[in-house]
Design an enzyme around this catalytic site. Structure first.
Site, PDB file in Angstrom:
ATOM      1  N   CYS A   1       0.851  -1.191   0.000  1.00  0.00           N
ATOM      2  CA  CYS A   1       0.000   0.000   0.000  1.00  0.00           C
ATOM      3  C   CYS A   1       0.888   1.242   0.000  1.00  0.00           C
ATOM      4  O   CYS A   1       2.115   1.161   0.109  1.00  0.00           O
ATOM      5  CB  CYS A   1      -0.925   0.008   1.220  1.00  0.00           C
ATOM      6  SG  CYS A   1      -0.048   0.099   2.801  1.00  0.00           S
TER       7      CYS A   1
ATOM      8  N   ASP B   1      -2.627   8.384 -31.427  1.00  0.00           N
ATOM      9  CA  ASP B   1      -1.618   8.103 -32.434  1.00  0.00           C
ATOM     10  C   ASP B   1      -2.357   7.873 -33.758  1.00  0.00           C
ATOM     11  O   ASP B   1      -3.577   7.710 -33.767  1.00  0.00           O
ATOM     12  CB  ASP B   1      -0.825   6.852 -32.032  1.00  0.00           C
ATOM     13  CG  ASP B   1       0.161   6.425 -33.101  1.00  0.00           C
ATOM     14  OD1 ASP B   1       0.907   7.291 -33.581  1.00  0.00           O
ATOM     15  OD2 ASP B   1       0.160   5.233 -33.456  1.00  0.00           O
TER      16      ASP B   1
ATOM     17  N   ASP C   1       5.157   4.333 -29.186  1.00  0.00           N
ATOM     18  CA  ASP C   1       4.138   4.925 -28.318  1.00  0.00           C
ATOM     19  C   ASP C   1       4.236   4.423 -26.882  1.00  0.00           C
ATOM     20  O   ASP C   1       3.596   4.981 -25.990  1.00  0.00           O
ATOM     21  CB  ASP C   1       2.730   4.598 -28.849  1.00  0.00           C
ATOM     22  CG  ASP C   1       2.461   5.235 -30.191  1.00  0.00           C
ATOM     23  OD1 ASP C   1       2.876   6.385 -30.385  1.00  0.00           O
ATOM     24  OD2 ASP C   1       1.842   4.585 -31.046  1.00  0.00           O
TER      25      ASP C   1
ATOM     26  N   CYS D   1       3.146   1.555   3.012  1.00  0.00           N
ATOM     27  CA  CYS D   1       4.409   0.819   2.923  1.00  0.00           C
ATOM     28  C   CYS D   1       5.419   1.602   2.097  1.00  0.00           C
ATOM     29  O   CYS D   1       6.598   1.680   2.443  1.00  0.00           O
ATOM     30  CB  CYS D   1       4.171  -0.550   2.292  1.00  0.00           C
ATOM     31  SG  CYS D   1       3.072  -1.641   3.223  1.00  0.00           S
TER      32      CYS D   1
ATOM     33  N   ASP E   1      -0.548   2.507 -30.505  1.00  0.00           N
ATOM     34  CA  ASP E   1      -0.285   1.087 -30.712  1.00  0.00           C
ATOM     35  C   ASP E   1       1.158   0.756 -31.042  1.00  0.00           C
ATOM     36  O   ASP E   1       1.561  -0.390 -30.950  1.00  0.00           O
ATOM     37  CB  ASP E   1      -1.171   0.555 -31.845  1.00  0.00           C
ATOM     38  CG  ASP E   1      -0.567   0.825 -33.211  1.00  0.00           C
ATOM     39  OD1 ASP E   1      -0.144   1.979 -33.447  1.00  0.00           O
ATOM     40  OD2 ASP E   1      -0.517  -0.106 -34.035  1.00  0.00           O
TER      41      ASP E   1
END
Length: 749
Positions: free
Chosen positions: A53, A461, A647, A56, A643
């Site tokens: 978490c 993109d 990118d 931590c 994609d």
């Protein structure tokens, strides 16, 4: 800051590092993994598996920053990595590992294989614990139903005692096994003299179990084994879902490093060739690169001509022709002919290494829905203990016996266990991800839904995102049937993407017989027909370099003897619903941008077609990152949809990201969401579901707070037994779950 790895002469250290990556990595001297930065600092990357978490994370960073000489300490919750830089004269690597151990966290040197093994081990351990707790909870609850019915119908004491002992025999070993994730975490926190949410959970389970065992021995009226094991079952569900989500959000940088060549063929001064690891390449070395292999380092072409798949840099599917003097980059693919290169940059200074650093830097800032729960946890743990202790003292002061006082204190611990709070996020994620999966959308990031709900700007993109990423023939100009057939015959002999598109267009065309067919790397195809030379390729190859063209996209030219060359035009077709989706998102208030690595004229043409006013062309990975940083500085929450390999850093740097299922593996790993199909409609659906999920999470937090506001005072006042507390706790969890299920009933237009 640019960094250079400390020199690692010989293979002996490599062997040591391989040993360090084994099961006993934590016992190996971490100095084997130390690197030197350009500023003379020492740096090491560690894996801290027990970070669960934000609390931590803060403890790890605070503990490291207390060490003398530490200049930088940053923990990454998603990958459980900790990067530390320090003055080597003031601190040793072993001191860093020891400090983390004193703080309650075990650290091992970072190694991708080791990290993957640790994640798989933790997931299997939690799954086994969840199975054991679920089995025990189901059986103990069945027995409890019989006891509850017997209490109303004067069950014999011996029969009730028998049922209680059966419950104990089922519950005790199950609690001892299934509670280990919480017990170990609580014990580490107590040893480090700190507190976390697992401490009150463990205390409630152990006290309720111990009280129940005593009650069973004395054959008292009530035991609470069902409360203990059911509590563990619900909490383990939340813990398992969290770990699974984090495992899916593993570092995309490690996938990207898989694109590196493992070794390079170095040409010596005497012309001899020998293989060396890419890490040992130095600027000035001459390297031979065979056809079909990856470029091992950033460099300059000395001899040879070839086609290079540069999608790593540009994101475009059309290869780039290189010749002597051309620059090439590590990780790109030589797809046609041998080359000789001169290395210009070391492995850790290459463009590929820079992309990896960009991604890892972007990963550091990722957070999640659980921030609110983490803030509550900082107050929750001490508040619950104080409240339970106060309840115990209160009832002792009122003259109650130890059994009554402890029963009420245990009831307070159980009724305040954060089961509903812990399920508030995971249960919504399960429902939302399940519904999105039906729409062909995979949710990969545990914080993706929250971030997507906040998005107000969408950056697309071009190739493979707004378009299909597959060139297709759109015009054959003035070419006649015979010329088209000739072009198809040549195209069938090449693996170039444009040639494949042309061959696919003429799949049913009867092509003429050609002789002496061969490919000129980086130029095109050449053959002989009826004694005449025919060529299919670029402008220079076909003698049309001076021809004017209004076509912005890629092209091929066919030249036959003295006849006029014919042009074949190609285009990357936009997705069928691209214009509709852009219009819909614009009407919903999103700012839309197009950010592409393609040429300006191609990007302008698509932007005009889709009515996107804000667009940028020829953008490299670092320029995409810079643009996203500009938008962030303006207070924008950016959804990046891309994609290509180029990118991947932008997908990591964006506030939230999506990729189509056709994307490169690295981009899919970097993205928070993956959508399937040839349409962009899933983007709109995912945004709407994410916003609905955010509303339900807020409602669930509200329900959990209302529950505690009502249940806690009643438990302190003695009106709630541990049994009722367990029922109330389960009821709050069921309420939260049912509220989340409402997401499946919402209509997505």
């Amino acid at each position: 800051m640019n960094e250079t790895a400390a020199s690692e002469a010989g293979s002996g250290q490599g062997t040591d590092r391989e040993k360090a990556a084994g099961p006993k990595a934590g016992r190996v001297d971490p100095s084997l993994f130390v690197r030197k930065t350009s500023e003379g600092l020492a740096q090491i990357d560690l894996v801290v598996q027990d970070m669960h978490c934000a609390g931590c994370l803060r403890k790890v960073e605070r503990g490291l920053n207390e060490l003398p000489g530490v200049e930088y300490a940053r923990a990454n919750l998603s990958t459980k990595r900790v990067a530390v830089r320090w003055q080597p004269a003031q601190l040793k690597p072993a001191d860093i590992v020891e400090k983390l151990a004193d703080t309650g966290f075990e650290a091992v040197p970072f190694d991708p294989k080791l990290l993957s093994a640790l994640d798989e081990t933790e997931e299997r351990r939690l799954l086994r614990a969840l199975g054991v707790a679920g089995f025990a909870a189901a059986n103990v609850m069945l027995i409890s139903v019989g006891v509850w019915a017997g209490l109303a119908s004067d069950m014999e004491l011996s029969t009730r005692a028998f049922f209680y002992w059966i419950s104990a025999l089922i519950a005790l070993p199950a609690i001892a096994y299934a509670g280990q994730p919480f017990f170990r975490s609580a014990l580490r926190a107590l040893r480090a003299r700190t507190m976390n949410m697992d401490v009150p959970i463990s205390l409630a389970v152990l006290l309720a179990t111990g009280m129940s065992l005593i009650q069973t021995i004395v054959n008292a009226s009530h035991v609470y084994f069902d409360a203990s094991v059911t509590l563990l079952f619900f909490l383990l569900i939340g813990r398992y879902l969290d770990v699974q989500a984090r495992a899916k959000a593993c570092s995309a940088a490690q996938n990207l490093l898989g694109l590196r060549a493992m070794a390079a063929t170095v040409i010596g001064p005497d012309g001899t060739q020998h293989s060396v690891p890419v890490e040992n390449l130095e600027p000035g070395m001459k390297v031979s690169v065979a056809s079909g292999t990856r470029i091992p380092a950033d460099g300059e072409v000395l001899t040879g001509r070839a086609d290079i798949d540069t999608s790593l840099v540009t994101g475009e599917s059309v290869p780039t022709a290189v010749a002597p003097g051309s620059k090439v980059f590590a990780g790109t693919l030589n797809i046609s002919a041998p080359l000789t290169l001169r290395v210009t940059k070391r492995d850790d200074d290459s463009l590929l290494a820079e992309i990896v650093r960009l991604m890892e830097s972007a990963e550091q800032g990722r957070a999640g829905y659980v921030r609110l729960a983490d803030r509550a946890a900082r107050i929750y743990a001490p508040a619950v203990h104080i409240l339970a202790a106060a309840t115990l003292a209160l009832w002792f002061a009122l003259g109650a016996g130890w059994e009554t006082a402890f029963t009420h204190a245990i009831a307070v611990l159980i009724v305040t266990c954060p089961c509903a709070l812990g399920l508030a996020v995971p249960v919504v994620q399960v429902v939302a991800t399940g519904r999105l999966l039906k729409h062909g959308v995979l949710v990969k990031a545990s914080d993706g839904l929250e971030k997507l709900a906040d998005a107000d700007t969408i950056v697309f993109d071009k190739t493979g995102t707004l378009t299909l990423g597959e060139p297709e023939l759109v015009s054959s100009g003035e070419a006649g049937p015979a010329e088209i057939a000739l072009a198809v015959a040549l195209a069938r002999q090449s693996r170039h993407p444009l040639a494949r598109a042309l061959a696919a267009h003429g799949a049913d065309i009867a092509a003429p017989a050609l002789s002496d067919i061969h490919e000129v790397p980086g130029m095109g195809m050449e053959a002989v027909l009826d004694g005449e030379t025919v060529r299919l390729g670029n402008r220079n190859f076909t003698g049309t370099a001076g021809e004017a063209s209004s076509h912005a996209g890629p092209e091929l030219w066919l030249a036959k003897g003295r006849e006029t060359p014919r042009q074949f035009r190609f285009a990357d077709r936009a997705r069928s619903d691209a214009a509709e989706t852009i219009d819909r998102l614009t009407r919903e208030g999103f700012a839309i941008e197009l950010l592409s690595g393609d040429r300006e004229e191609v990007v302008r043409e698509l932007a005009d077609k889709l009515n996107i006013a804000d667009w940028r062309a020829e953008a490299r990975p670092d320029e995409k990152i810079a643009r996203l940083e500009e938008l962030r500085a303006q207070g924008r929450k950016v959804l990046m949809v891309g994609d290509g390999l180029n990118d991947a850093p932008a997908l990591r740097a964006a506030h939230v990201s999506m990729s189509p299922s056709s994307a490169a593996d690295v981009s899919q790993t970097a993205a928070d969401f993956i959508f399937q199909g040839a349409d962009l409609k899933p983007i709109v659906e995912t945004i709407r579901i994410a916003r609905g999920a955010r509303r339900l999470v807020v409602q669930n937090f509200g329900l959990a707070l209302v529950y505690n506001a009502i249940a806690v005072p009643l438990a302190v006042a003695g009106y709630v037994t541990p049994l009722i507390a367990a029922i109330a706790m389960s009821s709050s969890s069921i309420t939260v779950t049912l509220n989340a299920v409402r997401l499946n009933w919402r209509r997505i237009d």
